[in-house]
Design a protein around this motif. Structure first.
Motif, short mmCIF file in Angstrom:
data_model
loop_
_atom_site.label_atom_id
_atom_site.label_comp_id
_atom_site.label_asym_id
_atom_site.label_seq_id
_atom_site.Cartn_x
_atom_site.Cartn_y
_atom_site.Cartn_z
N TYR A 4 0.95 -1.20 -0.13
CA TYR A 4 -0.06 0.05 -0.09
C TYR A 4 0.91 1.12 -0.24
CZ TYR A 4 -4.27 2.44 1.17
OH TYR A 4 -5.45 3.27 1.15
N ARG A 5 1.04 1.78 -1.00
CA ARG A 5 2.10 3.01 -1.30
C ARG A 5 1.74 3.63 -2.48
NH1 ARG A 5 7.33 -0.86 -2.63
NH2 ARG A 5 7.16 -1.37 -0.55
N ALA A 6 2.39 4.84 -2.66
CA ALA A 6 2.24 5.55 -3.86
C ALA A 6 3.69 6.19 -4.51
CB ALA A 6 1.49 7.09 -3.48
N TYR A 7 3.35 6.31 -5.81
CA TYR A 7 4.70 6.70 -6.79
C TYR A 7 4.37 7.97 -7.52
CZ TYR A 7 5.51 1.69 -5.71
OH TYR A 7 5.78 0.39 -5.04
N SER A 8 5.23 8.90 -7.72
CA SER A 8 4.96 10.03 -8.60
C SER A 8 5.50 9.57 -10.15
CB SER A 8 5.92 11.23 -8.03
OG SER A 8 7.12 10.86 -8.22
N LYS A 9 4.74 10.30 -10.98
CA LYS A 9 5.36 9.97 -12.30
C LYS A 9 6.83 10.32 -12.38
CE LYS A 9 4.66 11.54 -17.03
NZ LYS A 9 3.89 12.68 -17.71
N LYS A 10 7.21 11.28 -11.85
CA LYS A 10 8.69 11.88 -11.76
C LYS A 10 9.72 10.63 -11.18
CE LYS A 10 11.91 14.84 -9.30
NZ LYS A 10 12.03 15.83 -8.36
N TYR A 11 9.20 9.96 -10.04
CA TYR A 11 9.98 8.68 -9.59
C TYR A 11 10.08 7.49 -10.81
CZ TYR A 11 11.48 4.92 -6.56
OH TYR A 11 11.80 3.93 -5.92
N ILE A 12 8.76 7.09 -11.36
CA ILE A 12 8.75 5.99 -12.22
C ILE A 12 9.55 6.40 -13.46
CG2 ILE A 12 7.21 4.55 -13.52
CD1 ILE A 12 7.23 3.97 -10.50
N THR A 13 9.50 7.44 -13.97
CA THR A 13 10.01 7.72 -15.09
C THR A 13 11.57 8.34 -15.15
OG1 THR A 13 9.10 10.25 -15.17
CG2 THR A 13 8.02 8.47 -16.27
N HIS A 14 11.89 8.50 -13.98
CA HIS A 14 13.53 8.67 -13.52
C HIS A 14 14.45 7.82 -14.47
CE1 HIS A 14 17.18 9.65 -11.82
NE2 HIS A 14 16.69 10.70 -11.27
N PRO A 15 15.42 8.41 -15.27
CA PRO A 15 16.38 7.73 -16.05
C PRO A 15 17.16 6.44 -15.14
CG PRO A 15 17.08 9.96 -15.78
CD PRO A 15 15.63 9.79 -15.29
N GLN A 16 17.30 6.88 -14.14
CA GLN A 16 17.82 5.79 -13.31
C GLN A 16 17.13 4.73 -12.60
OE1 GLN A 16 21.35 5.30 -12.86
NE2 GLN A 16 21.28 6.64 -14.70
N VAL A 17 15.82 4.71 -12.67
CA VAL A 17 14.82 3.74 -12.00
C VAL A 17 14.52 2.59 -13.19
CG1 VAL A 17 12.40 3.40 -11.18
CG2 VAL A 17 13.88 5.49 -10.74
N GLN A 18 13.98 3.06 -14.33
CA GLN A 18 13.69 2.05 -15.36
C GLN A 18 12.77 0.62 -14.91
OE1 GLN A 18 16.60 1.39 -18.35
NE2 GLN A 18 17.44 3.55 -17.94
N PRO A 19 11.78 0.91 -14.48
CA PRO A 19 11.15 -0.19 -13.86
C PRO A 19 10.71 -1.40 -14.91
CG PRO A 19 9.58 1.59 -14.18
CD PRO A 19 10.82 2.13 -14.32
N PHE A 20 10.72 -0.89 -16.27
CA PHE A 20 10.07 -1.84 -17.27
C PHE A 20 11.24 -2.57 -17.75
CE2 PHE A 20 7.42 2.16 -17.17
CZ PHE A 20 6.35 1.64 -16.60
N ARG A 21 11.43 -3.59 -16.99
CA ARG A 21 12.62 -4.61 -17.10
C ARG A 21 12.12 -6.11 -16.94
NH1 ARG A 21 17.43 -2.98 -14.11
NH2 ARG A 21 16.22 -1.48 -12.91
N ASN A 22 12.38 -7.12 -17.62
CA ASN A 22 11.88 -8.32 -17.35
C ASN A 22 12.59 -9.08 -16.02
OD1 ASN A 22 10.13 -8.29 -19.28
ND2 ASN A 22 11.37 -9.11 -20.97
N ILE A 23 13.47 -8.22 -15.43
CA ILE A 23 13.94 -9.07 -14.33
C ILE A 23 13.31 -8.66 -13.11
CG2 ILE A 23 16.58 -8.63 -14.72
CD1 ILE A 23 16.26 -6.04 -12.78
N PHE A 24 12.04 -7.90 -13.29
CA PHE A 24 11.00 -7.71 -12.17
C PHE A 24 9.82 -8.57 -12.51
CE2 PHE A 24 12.95 -3.30 -12.52
CZ PHE A 24 13.99 -3.54 -11.35
N MET A 25 9.87 -9.96 -12.13
CA MET A 25 8.92 -10.96 -12.31
C MET A 25 7.91 -11.30 -11.11
SD MET A 25 9.15 -11.55 -15.46
CE MET A 25 8.49 -13.04 -16.28
N THR A 26 8.44 -11.17 -9.81
CA THR A 26 7.76 -11.57 -8.79
C THR A 26 7.72 -10.20 -7.77
OG1 THR A 26 9.55 -12.46 -7.82
CG2 THR A 26 8.08 -13.92 -9.14
#
Length: 264
Positions: free
Chosen positions: A181-203
């Motif tokens: 139960y949490r919240a993320y800003s667009k700034k965080y999710i789109t930060h170039p050093q975050v890059q959450p859209f990678r297939n290592i994040f499966m579980t």
């Protein structure tokens, strides 16, 4: 609409019931939650949550009837995303976050769909996003929070193992780090050093990774009080069970701590 072959995003089907109406959205990952998700959505409607955020169900492929369109529409759901590609919770969250970004939301609140969490607290997350926070962690352990019927082994695991490891990695103390139960800003999710859209994040890798990366990047973070209530009796609603499930979670914590999920 069918979405396929998007880099770092599992294939999925999107069923929109209504257009975008709010600045932020509430992403609820589920799989076969039965009456639990229906009860949670009824609580949300009673609290007017569907009027302040668009509710997006991120379904992992439920086959128990809990995602029947007619019922979800009546319960205030805006859109259902149905994952058809590989992966579990992390893949569901990548699907939801990617789609929400394309739709133009400025922030994303996440909550489990098993009716354990105080969905009525969504406006507090909205307030923190409006104040410019990039990562907002809900906690049953800070002042004002409530832990109801939490199994003793869960208290011990969170307080003495999970929270200390996450806190050391983030270099900031957190108290309820398994809580989705949490919240993320667009700034965080789109930060170039975050890059959450990678297939290592499966579980559960993405949950751990996003718990620490904001502080490493010196973004604005905080905890807010929430309630997490387990049923008084019967089966505990959780996807993490047994030795193998807990070992997998511990392995993820260690990999996260040594930076294996960081952008190279």
């Amino acid at each position: 609409m069918v979405y396929e072959n998007i880099s770092g995003v599992p294939n999925f089907i999107c069923d929109e019931y209504a257009p975008k109406t709010t600045k932020y959205c509430l992403l609820i990952p589920i799989i076969n939650e039965g009456q639990r998700i229906h009860k949670q959505l009824k609580r949300a409607m009673n609290a007017g949550i569907h009027e302040c955020v668009d509710i997006i169900i991120c379904d992992g492929g439920s086959n128990d009837g809990c995602t029947h369109p007619d019922l979800l529409k009546k319960l205030g759901v805006n859109t259902v995303l149905i994952k058809t590609g590989a992966g579990k919770q992390g893949a569901q969250m990548r699907m939801g976050l990617w789609w929400a970004l394309q739709r133009g939301y400025e922030g994303f609140i996440t909550i489990d769909g098993n009716n354990k969490d105080s969905i009525e607290n969504v406006p507090t997350f909205i307030e923190k996003l409006d104040q410019g926070y990039d990562f907002v962690q809900g906690s049953r352990y800070v002042k004002g929070g409530r832990a109801i019927n939490t199994p003793l082994i869960r208290h011990i695991a969170v307080r003495l193992l999970h929270a200390p490891i996450i806190s050391l990695t983030a270099r900031k103390w957190y108290t309820d780090t398994t809580n989705a139960y949490r919240a993320y800003s667009k700034k965080y999710i789109t930060h170039p050093q975050v890059q959450p859209f990678r297939n290592i994040f499966m579980t559960y890798e993405l949950l751990a990774y996003l718990s620490v990366k904001a502080d490493k990047l010196r973004l604005r973070t905080c905890e807010i009080p929430v309630t997490r209530a387990y049923p008084k009796s019967g089966k505990v609603p959780t996807k993490i069970t047994g030795f193998s499930g807990n070992k997998q979670l511990f392995d993820i914590l260690i990999k996260n701590a040594v930076g294996l999920y960081d952008v190279r």
